[in-house]
Design an enzyme around this catalytic site. Structure first.
Site, PDB file in Angstrom:
ATOM      1  N   ARG A 199       0.811  -1.124   0.091  1.00 15.21           N
ATOM      2  CA  ARG A 199      -0.006   0.066   0.062  1.00 15.21           C
ATOM      3  C   ARG A 199       0.820   1.235  -0.049  1.00 15.21           C
ATOM      4  O   ARG A 199       2.173   0.926   0.325  1.00 15.21           O
ATOM      5  CB  ARG A 199      -0.790  -0.099   1.168  1.00 15.21           C
ATOM      6  CG  ARG A 199      -0.100  -0.265   2.716  1.00 15.21           C
ATOM      7  CD  ARG A 199      -0.640   0.272   3.673  1.00 15.21           C
ATOM      8  NE  ARG A 199      -0.771   1.787   3.765  1.00 15.21           N
ATOM      9  CZ  ARG A 199       0.260   2.429   3.959  1.00 15.21           C
ATOM     10  NH1 ARG A 199       1.874   1.688   4.127  1.00 15.21           N
ATOM     11  NH2 ARG A 199       0.478   3.834   3.708  1.00 15.21           N
ATOM     12  N   GLY A 200       0.344   2.282  -0.160  1.00 19.64           N
ATOM     13  CA  GLY A 200       0.954   3.619  -0.371  1.00 19.64           C
ATOM     14  C   GLY A 200       0.999   3.958  -1.778  1.00 19.64           C
ATOM     15  O   GLY A 200       1.599   3.101  -2.404  1.00 19.64           O
ATOM     16  N   ASP A 253      -2.250  10.567  -2.481  1.00 14.56           N
ATOM     17  CA  ASP A 253      -2.712   9.553  -3.178  1.00 14.56           C
ATOM     18  C   ASP A 253      -2.700  10.000  -4.661  1.00 14.56           C
ATOM     19  O   ASP A 253      -2.680   9.273  -5.958  1.00 14.56           O
ATOM     20  CB  ASP A 253      -3.840   8.928  -2.673  1.00 14.56           C
ATOM     21  CG  ASP A 253      -3.331   8.035  -1.642  1.00 14.56           C
ATOM     22  OD1 ASP A 253      -3.332   8.490  -0.417  1.00 14.56           O
ATOM     23  OD2 ASP A 253      -2.913   6.769  -1.770  1.00 14.56           O
TER      24      ASP A 253
HETATM   25  O1  MRU Z   1      -4.958   3.117   2.224  1.00 13.33           O
HETATM   26  P1  MRU Z   1      -3.318   3.591   2.089  1.00 13.33           P
HETATM   27  O2  MRU Z   1      -2.632   3.067   3.314  1.00 13.33           O
HETATM   28  O3  MRU Z   1      -2.955   2.955   0.847  1.00 13.33           O
HETATM   29  O4  MRU Z   1      -3.371   5.131   2.028  1.00 13.33           O
HETATM   30  C1  MRU Z   1      -1.947   5.688   1.908  1.00 13.33           C
HETATM   31  C2  MRU Z   1      -1.820   6.931   2.147  1.00 13.33           C
HETATM   32  O5  MRU Z   1      -2.949   7.784   2.141  1.00 13.33           O
HETATM   33  C3  MRU Z   1      -0.702   7.654   1.929  1.00 13.33           C
HETATM   34  O6  MRU Z   1      -0.733   8.882   2.797  1.00 13.33           O
HETATM   35  C4  MRU Z   1      -0.485   8.045   0.599  1.00 13.33           C
HETATM   36  O7  MRU Z   1      -0.419   7.066  -0.239  1.00 13.33           O
HETATM   37  C5  MRU Z   1       1.080   8.463   0.463  1.00 13.33           C
HETATM   38  S1  MRU Z   1       2.292   7.553   0.603  1.00 13.33           S
HETATM   39  C6  MRU Z   1       3.723   8.015   0.481  1.00 13.33           C
END
Ligand code: MRU
Length: 339
Positions: free
Chosen positions: A48-49, A234
């Site tokens: 994720r991220g 994102d």
């Molecule tokens: O649902 P996730 O854990 O994938 O969400 C991740 C985020 O919202 C992060 O803040 C974003 O992807 C930036 S990661 C460098």
């Protein structure tokens, strides 16, 4: 440094990820050898991220190609499987961006897809290191303080990227310069990326921090306990509107009221220049069970429904700075020009 995602070429090729669903209790790795396994891992947030998803999209194309060769898929089936990877989660633009970038070159020759996916990973680390440096410079100049107290939301470190981190990278850079006093880490409901992942990374890097419930963030800001807020992203629209983990916009509103800088840190791969504004960003809605149950135990009366948007959009006029590897844009002042 933690490696969230890599390509391995053992007996059978695989995308190896650290399983983020069980951290920090268990540090285990998953070798994903099929498109089904990769799509499932993305959907479950085992990987994720946004930038890590960009790498997953790129490696996903290489993985699909290998599976196609093993199982005798035709071009139509291969294209459909690549699309499944690209669309496994909708909000982070990096996933589709990574898959499309590698898909665009894969016919150029054997090994080309994998080479391009590796390039995405290398570029992400370089971008993150550069934007962290630029973000730290901007914050120190803007606050005119020598030791800063920060608030951050979700997880944006090495786990969320190919390496180093985005918002987390800015924090690390400040720490390395001796300019970071304390980080308030939002727990990040419902899946606790702050409590489980950011805190784990901060502890390993020896950075002073405290985890707070998401509901504390606005009060912590208004009480004057922090000097700035930094988050990742994102998807960033052309006008600077920024989608990030649910709860981000509340911190932005409080930061504006408190008059402290609200900084978004992300590589250019997260900027969706084709999208005019944030209201066009698709917000992923996840299962209600993530909200209504804790560790598998239901917390609500039978029959109650949950609402589980995974992201929110912070309007650009609440954002003091967006730092990418190319510099800092101040979208609340001028129309951003991402080039
Ligand atoms: O649902 P996730 O854990 O994938 O969400 C991740 C985020 O919202 C992060 O803040 C974003 O992807 C930036 S990661 C460098």
């Amino acid at each position: 440094m933690i490696q969230a995602i890599e390509w391995i070429e053992d007996d059978a090729p695989a995308v190896r990820i650290i399983d983020q669903t069980v951290l920090p209790a268990v540090e285990s790795y998953l070798d994903l050898r099929t498109v089904d396994e990769l799509v499932d891992a993305i959907a479950r947030l085992a990987v994720r991220g946004a930038p890590a998803l960009g790498a997953a999209g790129g490696y996903g194309v290489a993985l699909a190609e290998r599976q196609a060769a093993r199982e005798g898929w035709g071009q139509a089936r291969l294209a459909a499987e690549i699309e499944r990877v690209a669309l496994a989660r909708p909000t982070a633009v990096n996933l589709e961006w990574g898959a499309s970038r590698v898909d665009a070159v894969r016919r150029e020759g054997e090994g080309r897809a994998l080479e391009e996916a590796h390039r995405i990973v290398r570029e992400d680390e370089a971008a993150n290191r550069e934007l962290s440096r630029l973000g730290a410079d901007w914050l120190l100049a803007r606050t005119e303080k020598k030791a800063l107290r920060a608030l951050t939301h979700c997880n944006t470190g090495a786990l969320a990227t190919a390496a180093w981190g985005t918002a987390y990278g800015v924090l690390k850079e400040l720490h390395d310069r001796g300019a970071l006093e304390m980080v308030y880490v939002d727990e990040t409901r419902p899946l606790l990326q702050g409590t489980r992942l950011t805190s784990w990374e901060l502890a390993q890097d020896g950075i002073a921090h405290m985890v707070q419930v998401d509901g504390a963030a606005s009060s912590t800001i208004l009480r004057g306990l922090v000097d700035f807020v930094v988050i990742g992203a994102d998807r960033i629209a052309a006008n600077g509107d920024t989608a990030n983990k649910i709860g981000s916009v509340a911190a932005a509103l409080a930061a504006q009221r408190a008059g402290i800088p609200f900084l978004v840190a992300a590589p250019m791969s997260t900027v969706d220049v084709g999208l005019a504004s944030g209201n066009l960003i698709e917000i992923e809605e996840r299962a209600e069970s993530e909200v209504l149950a804790v560790s598998g135990t239901s917390m609500s009366a039978p029959g109650v429904h949950g609402f589980n948007p995974a992201f929110d959009v912070t309007p650009h006029d609440l954002i003091d700075g967006i730092v990418t590897e190319r510099g800092v844009i101040e979208p609340h002042r001028t129309q951003p020009a991402f080039t």
